[in-house]
Design an enzyme around this catalytic site. Structure first.
Site, PDB file in Angstrom:
ATOM      1  N   LYS A 124      -2.354  -7.168 -25.491  1.00  0.00           N
ATOM      2  CA  LYS A 124      -3.013  -8.337 -24.878  1.00  0.00           C
ATOM      3  C   LYS A 124      -2.124  -8.860 -23.750  1.00  0.00           C
ATOM      4  O   LYS A 124      -0.977  -8.457 -23.606  1.00  0.00           O
ATOM      5  CB  LYS A 124      -3.179  -9.437 -25.927  1.00  0.00           C
ATOM      6  CG  LYS A 124      -4.163  -9.089 -27.025  1.00  0.00           C
ATOM      7  CD  LYS A 124      -4.564 -10.309 -27.821  1.00  0.00           C
ATOM      8  CE  LYS A 124      -3.527 -10.730 -28.822  1.00  0.00           C
ATOM      9  NZ  LYS A 124      -3.369  -9.824 -29.955  1.00  0.00           N
TER      10      LYS A 124
ATOM     11  N   SER B 299      -2.176   0.415 -20.383  1.00  0.00           N
ATOM     12  CA  SER B 299      -0.825  -0.122 -20.159  1.00  0.00           C
ATOM     13  C   SER B 299      -0.186   0.504 -18.929  1.00  0.00           C
ATOM     14  O   SER B 299       0.471  -0.178 -18.137  1.00  0.00           O
ATOM     15  CB  SER B 299       0.093   0.196 -21.347  1.00  0.00           C
ATOM     16  OG  SER B 299      -0.444  -0.326 -22.512  1.00  0.00           O
TER      17      SER B 299
ATOM     18  N   THR C 299      -0.776   7.651 -27.337  1.00  0.00           N
ATOM     19  CA  THR C 299      -2.029   7.093 -27.824  1.00  0.00           C
ATOM     20  C   THR C 299      -2.563   7.981 -28.932  1.00  0.00           C
ATOM     21  O   THR C 299      -2.647   9.203 -28.761  1.00  0.00           O
ATOM     22  CB  THR C 299      -3.123   6.938 -26.743  1.00  0.00           C
ATOM     23  OG1 THR C 299      -4.375   6.738 -27.408  1.00  0.00           O
ATOM     24  CG2 THR C 299      -3.264   8.120 -25.817  1.00  0.00           C
TER      25      THR C 299
ATOM     26  N   ASP D 120      -5.445   8.154 -29.658  1.00  0.00           N
ATOM     27  CA  ASP D 120      -6.777   8.608 -29.214  1.00  0.00           C
ATOM     28  C   ASP D 120      -6.713   9.937 -28.456  1.00  0.00           C
ATOM     29  O   ASP D 120      -7.718  10.619 -28.310  1.00  0.00           O
ATOM     30  CB  ASP D 120      -7.421   7.543 -28.310  1.00  0.00           C
ATOM     31  CG  ASP D 120      -7.444   6.166 -28.963  1.00  0.00           C
ATOM     32  OD1 ASP D 120      -7.386   6.102 -30.208  1.00  0.00           O
ATOM     33  OD2 ASP D 120      -7.485   5.161 -28.234  1.00  0.00           O
TER      34      ASP D 120
ATOM     35  N   ARG E   9     -11.095   5.180 -30.379  1.00  0.00           N
ATOM     36  CA  ARG E   9     -11.749   4.450 -29.278  1.00  0.00           C
ATOM     37  C   ARG E   9     -12.942   5.277 -28.777  1.00  0.00           C
ATOM     38  O   ARG E   9     -13.746   5.681 -29.604  1.00  0.00           O
ATOM     39  CB  ARG E   9     -10.740   4.136 -28.173  1.00  0.00           C
ATOM     40  CG  ARG E   9     -11.217   3.011 -27.274  1.00  0.00           C
ATOM     41  CD  ARG E   9     -10.073   2.258 -26.660  1.00  0.00           C
ATOM     42  NE  ARG E   9      -9.600   1.198 -27.535  1.00  0.00           N
ATOM     43  CZ  ARG E   9      -8.484   0.518 -27.317  1.00  0.00           C
ATOM     44  NH1 ARG E   9      -7.722   0.797 -26.307  1.00  0.00           N
ATOM     45  NH2 ARG E   9      -8.139  -0.446 -28.133  1.00  0.00           N
TER      46      ARG E   9
ATOM     47  N   GLU F 141     -15.093   6.015 -34.735  1.00  0.00           N
ATOM     48  CA  GLU F 141     -15.509   4.603 -34.687  1.00  0.00           C
ATOM     49  C   GLU F 141     -16.482   4.288 -33.544  1.00  0.00           C
ATOM     50  O   GLU F 141     -17.247   3.335 -33.635  1.00  0.00           O
ATOM     51  CB  GLU F 141     -14.280   3.697 -34.580  1.00  0.00           C
ATOM     52  CG  GLU F 141     -13.445   3.946 -33.319  1.00  0.00           C
ATOM     53  CD  GLU F 141     -12.199   3.064 -33.235  1.00  0.00           C
ATOM     54  OE1 GLU F 141     -11.993   2.199 -34.084  1.00  0.00           O
ATOM     55  OE2 GLU F 141     -11.412   3.278 -32.273  1.00  0.00           O
TER      56      GLU F 141
ATOM     57  N   HIS G 286      -5.855   0.961 -39.360  1.00  0.00           N
ATOM     58  CA  HIS G 286      -4.504   1.038 -38.793  1.00  0.00           C
ATOM     59  C   HIS G 286      -3.542   1.883 -39.608  1.00  0.00           C
ATOM     60  O   HIS G 286      -2.414   2.118 -39.156  1.00  0.00           O
ATOM     61  CB  HIS G 286      -3.956  -0.373 -38.574  1.00  0.00           C
ATOM     62  CG  HIS G 286      -4.714  -1.105 -37.503  1.00  0.00           C
ATOM     63  ND1 HIS G 286      -5.946  -1.664 -37.744  1.00  0.00           N
ATOM     64  CD2 HIS G 286      -4.443  -1.302 -36.194  1.00  0.00           C
ATOM     65  CE1 HIS G 286      -6.403  -2.205 -36.623  1.00  0.00           C
ATOM     66  NE2 HIS G 286      -5.515  -1.997 -35.667  1.00  0.00           N
TER      67      HIS G 286
HETATM   68  O1  F6P Z   1      -6.207   2.883 -28.758  1.00  0.00           O
HETATM   69  C1  F6P Z   1      -5.633   2.968 -30.019  1.00  0.00           C
HETATM   70  C2  F6P Z   1      -6.475   2.270 -31.053  1.00  0.00           C
HETATM   71  O2  F6P Z   1      -5.877   2.457 -32.319  1.00  0.00           O
HETATM   72  C3  F6P Z   1      -7.943   2.709 -31.082  1.00  0.00           C
HETATM   73  O3  F6P Z   1      -8.125   3.946 -31.696  1.00  0.00           O
HETATM   74  C4  F6P Z   1      -8.559   1.526 -31.782  1.00  0.00           C
HETATM   75  O4  F6P Z   1      -9.918   1.377 -31.432  1.00  0.00           O
HETATM   76  C5  F6P Z   1      -7.757   0.360 -31.247  1.00  0.00           C
HETATM   77  O5  F6P Z   1      -6.528   0.876 -30.797  1.00  0.00           O
HETATM   78  C6  F6P Z   1      -7.498  -0.731 -32.247  1.00  0.00           C
HETATM   79  O6  F6P Z   1      -6.813  -1.764 -31.595  1.00  0.00           O
HETATM   80  P1  F6P Z   1      -6.182  -3.023 -32.328  1.00  0.00           P
HETATM   81  O7  F6P Z   1      -4.808  -2.632 -32.793  1.00  0.00           O
HETATM   82  O8  F6P Z   1      -6.143  -4.064 -31.288  1.00  0.00           O
HETATM   83  O9  F6P Z   1      -7.060  -3.355 -33.505  1.00  0.00           O
END
Ligand code: F6P
Length: 361
Positions: A79, A119, A140, A142, A186, A237, A284
Site C-alpha cells: 500500500k 512495486s 511474486t 504469481d 492474482r 482465485e 496466505h
Molecule cells: O500478488 C501476490 C498475491 O499473493 C496474490 O496472489 C494475491 O491475490 C494478493 O497478493 C493478496 O494480497 P494481500 O496480501 O494484500 O491480501
C-alpha cells in the site's frame, strides 16, 4: 574491486518465501566480494519516507540465518503508492521527493529493489525522477512477470498448494466428496496449473481458460463412471463465475480482494450434480514458511548477480532467469511484459493429455 560503495536493499509488495535468502545473498556478495556497505531499508518505500529514514546495517553475521527464514526481515508493504500517498484524512498527495531525499540521507550509491511488477514500476519512476541508481530483483508467487521464467516465491507457493492437494485426496476419498482448493495467483493461473498437475487434480480452472458448470459436472460424472467416488478440483482465485464476473470479498476499509470462487463452485457443483462438496481456501499460507530449495537457489543467484550489476554500473536493469541462466533486462521491458498462462502452453497440453478438465478449449 573499485571504489567502496554503500548500497541499500528494500523488499516491496506482497511478501513471499525467498526474500530473506535474496537479502542474505546481496549482503554476502556486496561485503564478501566487493567490501561494500549494505543498508537494509525498512518497510519498502515507507522506510525512506520516515525521518530519519528507517534502515539497519546488514552484515554477514545478522544475515547468516536468513537462508531458510520465511517473510522479509526488512518488512514490506503493498500500500502507499508514493505518487498518490493516502493521508489520515483520506486525501492523496505526491510524496515521491521525500523518498528520493530519504535515499540521499542514507548516503546510498545504489539501491536494489525486490518486487513484482507494481512495486518495480513505482521504484523505477522514483529512480527516473531522482536519478537514483536502481537494480531490481523479481519476486511474486504469481510468476506473472514476462521477462523471467521464474520469480522468487513461486516455487514455494506451488509446493505448498501441491501438498494441500496431496492431503485433500485422502480425505476426499474417505468421504466420497468433491474437494475444491482455491489458490492465489492474482490474474494468472500459474500456481493452479502447476500445483494441479503436480498434485494430481482432476479439474484445474484458471482465469485464462473459460469453463462451464456443466463441463465440470460432466468431468465429475466421468470420474464416477470410471469407479472413483471422489474428485479433487483446484481453482485460481481470479476465475470468474459462469456469468463472467470475478468473485471478490470486501475487507476492512472497504478494500475489495479476490476470493470466494471456490465456494461459488462448491455450491454450483452440489446443486447440479448432488455431489457433496467442501472448500479449502489456501490464502496466505502460500506466501509463508520456509522457501523451497529452488527458491533459495533462485534468490541466491539473483542476489549475487544484482550486486554484480551495480559493480558494472548497469543500472535500471532487472535480473531474470532465462534458460537456466541469470541475465538482465531493462526494468522498463520487464514490467511491460505481463505473462498469463498461454492456452497453448506445454503444461496446458500436459494437463489435457492427462485427461484433466481445464475448461472449454
Ligand atoms: O500478488 C501476490 C498475491 O499473493 C496474490 O496472489 C494475491 O491475490 C494478493 O497478493 C493478496 O494480497 P494481500 O496480501 O494484500 O491480501
Amino acid at each position: 574491486m573499485g571504489q567502496t560503495k554503500r548500497i541499500g536493499i528494500l523488499t516491496s509488495g506482497g511478501d513471499c518465501a525467498g526474500l530473506n535468502a535474496a537479502i542474505r545473498a546481496v549482503t554476502h556478495r556486496a561485503i564478501g566480494t566487493y567490501g561494500w556497505e549494505v543498508i537494509g531499508i525498512s518497510r519498502a518505500t515507507l522506510g525512506l519516507l520516515s525521518r530519519p529514514p528507517e534502515a539497519i546495517p546488514l552484515t554477514l553475521a545478522n544475515t547468516y540465518p536468513l537462508l531458510t527464514a520465511g517473510g522479509t526481515i526488512l518488512g514490506t508493504t503493498n500500500k502507499g503508492n508514493p505518487f498518490a500517498f493516502p493521508s489520515a484524512e483520506g486525501e492523496f498527495s505526491d510524496r515521491s521527493d521525500e523518498i528520493i531525499q530519504g535515499y540521499h540521507q542514507l548516503g546510498l550509491d545504489a539501491m536494489i529493489g525486490v518486487g513484482g511488477d507494481g512495486s518495480l514500476a513505482i521504484l523505477r519512476r522514483l529512480a527516473q525522477q531522482g536519478n537514483l541508481n536502481l537494480v531490481a530483483i523479481p519476486k511474486t508467487i504469481d510468476n506473472d512477470l514476462g521477462s523471467t521464467e521464474r520469480s522468487i516465491g513461486f516455487d514455494t507457493a506451488v509446493n505448498i498448494a501441491t501438498e494441500a492437494l496431496d492431503r485433500l485426496h485422502f480425505t476426499a476419498a474417505s468421504h466420497s466428496r468433491v474437494m475444491i482448493l482455491e489458490v492465489m495467483g492474482r490474474d494468472a493461473g500459474h500456481i493452479a496449473l502447476n500445483a494441479g498437475i503436480a498434485g494430481g487434480a482432476d479439474i484445474i480452472l484458471i482465469p485464462e481458460i473459460g469453463y462451464t458448470i456443466d463441463g465440470v459436472c460432466q468431468a465429475i460424472s466421468q470420474i464416477q463412471a470410471q469407479g472413483r467416488n471422489f474428485a479433487v478440483v483446484v481453482v485460481a482465485e481470479a476465475v470468474c463465475d459462469e456469468g463472467g464476473c470475478q468473485v471478490t470479498q470486501t475487507h476492512a476499509q472497504g478494500q475489495s480482494r479476490l476470493g470466494g470462487i471456490g465456494q461459488y463452485l462448491a455450491d454450483a457443483i452440489a446443486q447440479q450434480s448432488q455431489a457433496e462438496t467442501r472448500v479449502t481456501v489456501l490464502g496466505h499460507v502460500q506466501r509463508g514458511g520456509i522457501p523451497s530449495p529452488l527458491d533459495r537457489v533462485l534468490a541466491t543467484a539473483f542476489g549475487v548477480t544484482a550486486v554484480d550489476l551495480i559493480a558494472e554500473g548497469k543500472y535500471d536493469h532487472m535480473v531474470t532467469w532465462q534458460k537456466r541462466q541469470v541475465v538482465s533486462v531493462p526494468i522498463e521491458d520487464a514490467i511491460a511484459q505481463y505473462r498469463a498462462v498461454d492456452p497453448q502452453d506445454t503444461l496446458v497440453k500436459t494437463a489435457l493429455g492427462m485427461g484433466i478438465y481445464l475448461g472449454e478449449q
